[in-house]
Scaffold this active site. Sequence first.
Site, PDB file in Angstrom:
ATOM      1  N   ARG A 147      55.027  69.466  52.109  1.00 27.61           N
ATOM      2  CA  ARG A 147      54.286  68.266  51.727  1.00 27.61           C
ATOM      3  C   ARG A 147      53.104  68.093  52.670  1.00 27.61           C
ATOM      4  O   ARG A 147      53.286  68.171  53.891  1.00 27.61           O
ATOM      5  CB  ARG A 147      55.243  67.072  51.836  1.00 27.61           C
ATOM      6  N   TYR A 159      50.147  56.316  56.126  1.00 28.29           N
ATOM      7  CA  TYR A 159      51.512  56.810  56.024  1.00 28.29           C
ATOM      8  C   TYR A 159      51.616  58.336  56.242  1.00 28.29           C
ATOM      9  O   TYR A 159      50.880  59.098  55.631  1.00 28.29           O
ATOM     10  CB  TYR A 159      52.074  56.456  54.634  1.00 28.29           C
ATOM     11  N   ASP A 212      52.684  62.856  48.906  1.00 27.47           N
ATOM     12  CA  ASP A 212      53.284  61.536  48.692  1.00 27.47           C
ATOM     13  C   ASP A 212      52.187  60.476  48.733  1.00 27.47           C
ATOM     14  O   ASP A 212      51.549  60.270  49.774  1.00 27.47           O
ATOM     15  CB  ASP A 212      54.316  61.275  49.808  1.00 27.47           C
ATOM     16  N   HIS A 214      52.738  57.314  48.182  1.00 30.45           N
ATOM     17  CA  HIS A 214      53.395  56.105  48.699  1.00 30.45           C
ATOM     18  C   HIS A 214      53.003  54.865  47.907  1.00 30.45           C
ATOM     19  O   HIS A 214      52.782  53.781  48.484  1.00 30.45           O
ATOM     20  CB  HIS A 214      53.127  55.947  50.205  1.00 30.45           C
ATOM     21  N   GLU A 238      54.244  62.651  44.534  1.00 33.96           N
ATOM     22  CA  GLU A 238      55.330  61.674  44.706  1.00 33.96           C
ATOM     23  C   GLU A 238      54.796  60.239  44.712  1.00 33.96           C
ATOM     24  O   GLU A 238      53.754  59.972  45.319  1.00 33.96           O
ATOM     25  CB  GLU A 238      56.027  61.977  46.033  1.00 33.96           C
ATOM     26  N   GLU A 264      62.614  56.964  45.549  1.00 31.79           N
ATOM     27  CA  GLU A 264      63.245  56.723  46.849  1.00 31.79           C
ATOM     28  C   GLU A 264      63.582  55.246  47.082  1.00 31.79           C
ATOM     29  O   GLU A 264      64.475  54.952  47.874  1.00 31.79           O
ATOM     30  CB  GLU A 264      62.395  57.288  47.991  1.00 31.79           C
ATOM     31  N   ARG A 285      64.133  61.037  42.831  1.00 34.54           N
ATOM     32  CA  ARG A 285      64.283  61.165  44.287  1.00 34.54           C
ATOM     33  C   ARG A 285      65.266  60.175  44.896  1.00 34.54           C
ATOM     34  O   ARG A 285      65.217  59.872  46.081  1.00 34.54           O
ATOM     35  CB  ARG A 285      62.901  60.977  44.943  1.00 34.54           C
ATOM     36  N   GLU A 341      64.021  67.120  50.395  1.00 39.62           N
ATOM     37  CA  GLU A 341      63.070  66.797  51.474  1.00 39.62           C
ATOM     38  C   GLU A 341      63.800  66.981  52.807  1.00 39.62           C
ATOM     39  O   GLU A 341      64.928  66.521  52.987  1.00 39.62           O
ATOM     40  CB  GLU A 341      62.604  65.350  51.321  1.00 39.62           C
ATOM     41  N   TRP A 405      52.547  49.539  50.986  1.00 40.84           N
ATOM     42  CA  TRP A 405      52.596  50.477  52.080  1.00 40.84           C
ATOM     43  C   TRP A 405      53.460  51.681  51.665  1.00 40.84           C
ATOM     44  O   TRP A 405      53.184  52.758  51.688  1.00 40.84           O
ATOM     45  CB  TRP A 405      53.188  49.885  53.365  1.00 40.84           C
TER      46      TRP A 405
HETATM   47  O1  KDG Z   1      62.134  53.930  54.986  1.00 41.26           O
HETATM   48  C1  KDG Z   1      60.997  54.342  54.308  1.00 41.26           C
HETATM   49  C2  KDG Z   1      60.740  55.822  54.520  1.00 41.26           C
HETATM   50  O2  KDG Z   1      61.924  56.539  54.372  1.00 41.26           O
HETATM   51  C3  KDG Z   1      59.713  56.338  53.534  1.00 41.26           C
HETATM   52  O3  KDG Z   1      58.495  55.743  53.847  1.00 41.26           O
HETATM   53  C4  KDG Z   1      59.624  57.837  53.596  1.00 41.26           C
HETATM   54  O4  KDG Z   1      58.194  58.008  51.695  1.00 41.26           O
HETATM   55  C5  KDG Z   1      59.006  58.532  52.424  1.00 41.26           C
HETATM   56  C6  KDG Z   1      59.396  59.922  52.135  1.00 41.26           C
HETATM   57  O5  KDG Z   1      58.948  60.441  51.116  1.00 41.26           O
HETATM   58  O6  KDG Z   1      60.161  60.493  52.896  1.00 41.26           O
HETATM   59 MG    MG Z   2      58.090  59.077  49.838  1.00 46.33          MG
END
Ligand code: KDG
Ligand code: MG
Length: 405
Positions: A147, A159, A212, A214, A238, A264, A285, A341, A405
């Site tokens: 990633r 992030y 990702d 996010h 992602e 997630e 995920r 991951e 975020w």
């Molecule tokens: O607790 C939040 C994190 O686990 C997250 O921000 C991690 O986006 C994430 C990832 O893909 O691992």
């Molecule tokens: Mg993520």
Amino acid sequence: MKIIDVKIFVSCPSRNFVTVKIETDEGLYGLGDATLNGREMAVVAYLQEHIKPCLIGKDAHQIEDIWQYLYKGCYWRRGPITMTAIAGIDMALWDLKGKVAGLPVYQLLGGKSRTKIKVYGHANGQNIDETLDHLGKLIEDGYKAVRLQCAIPGLEGTYGTLADKKDYYELQSNRPLPPEQLWDTNKYLNFIPSLFKKAREKYGMEIQLLHDVHSRLTPIEAAKLGKELEPYNLLFLEDPVPAENQSNYKLIRHHTTTPLAVGEVFNSIWDAKKLIESQSIDYIRMAATHAGGLTSIKRIMDFASLYNVRTAPHGPPDISPIGHAAHAHLNIWAPNFGIQEFVGFGGTDMNKVFKHSLTYDNGHLLLKDIPGLGVDFDEQEAKQFPYKRSYLPISRLEDGTLWDW
Ligand code: KDG
Ligand code: MG
């Protein structure tokens, strides 16, 4: 086999983990992960005050009935706090059942569908060169999928971009209040395609690449990004957008062939049902730790397989080695497993507290045949690392508007 005690431990061997230990009248115990990053103590109170009293005296073999009891029986179904608490109990019960049977948990799920678990690592950096150097190191270490996250020029820290710094993931590190970071969608969209272009120029098409977002884009912005990334052949993009509105993904899907992954932050099959049925995503995920444990994740994996959706369980450092072990057993079994991951095994402090049996080899995780989940928890060591309040960061636009975020 009666449950005689449910113990809940909170420790911080570099970051906070909530660990559940179920003890039985036969002397065996099971361990589960109930860590909810940034809201740990809400789950601890839920377990301690509302779940523990109901479980004393119950038969530890009744995993399904206990799951239903905690889910339907509390009336207030779903939600991250409830489902993380249920996960801690559920994992501990599967761990126990494996120990009683003398079998690793994957054998109880139906046995092995594969011999090893393919993983994707993380390459991060403050600029493209740094990110690509990191990618090069991971390729040398045998990773087949990586990633890429990179700081956006003109934005200080976003992030997943803090490279090798200890808390690179999300600037977490025990601050008194949530840290704040700036976000600018335009700067991001203008920059990200060049990261992948340069990665392909330098390393070719064989290494599988991921990214990702996010959840920071709107569906049409995500569709545009997906189209622009098509030449670089991502394994998946992602969380391009938040998924509370599951139709968001349908819109992206109509515009791009870049594969999509999400889940997630989901905690129930109902968060994913429409996305899976409409075949709007390619990878789901969801994490055992945040979505009710092995019992519910197994059901979700089976459901996803009907719609050609593969699994890519969330594997961040804020899931404990017990949660990662639960994924390893699910991954070895699931016929529709995609990729896991993987961000490494944590530092020395964490390895003092959790003794696990997973090993990394050439882009894959290997699982040893140990009864149960194969992780032990050192209560004495855990006492050396007391809980520290900690928060995930917050994003704002330059004008102060709160952002995802
Ligand atoms: O607790 C939040 C994190 O686990 C997250 O921000 C991690 O986006 C994430 C990832 O893909 O691992
Ligand atoms: Mg993520």
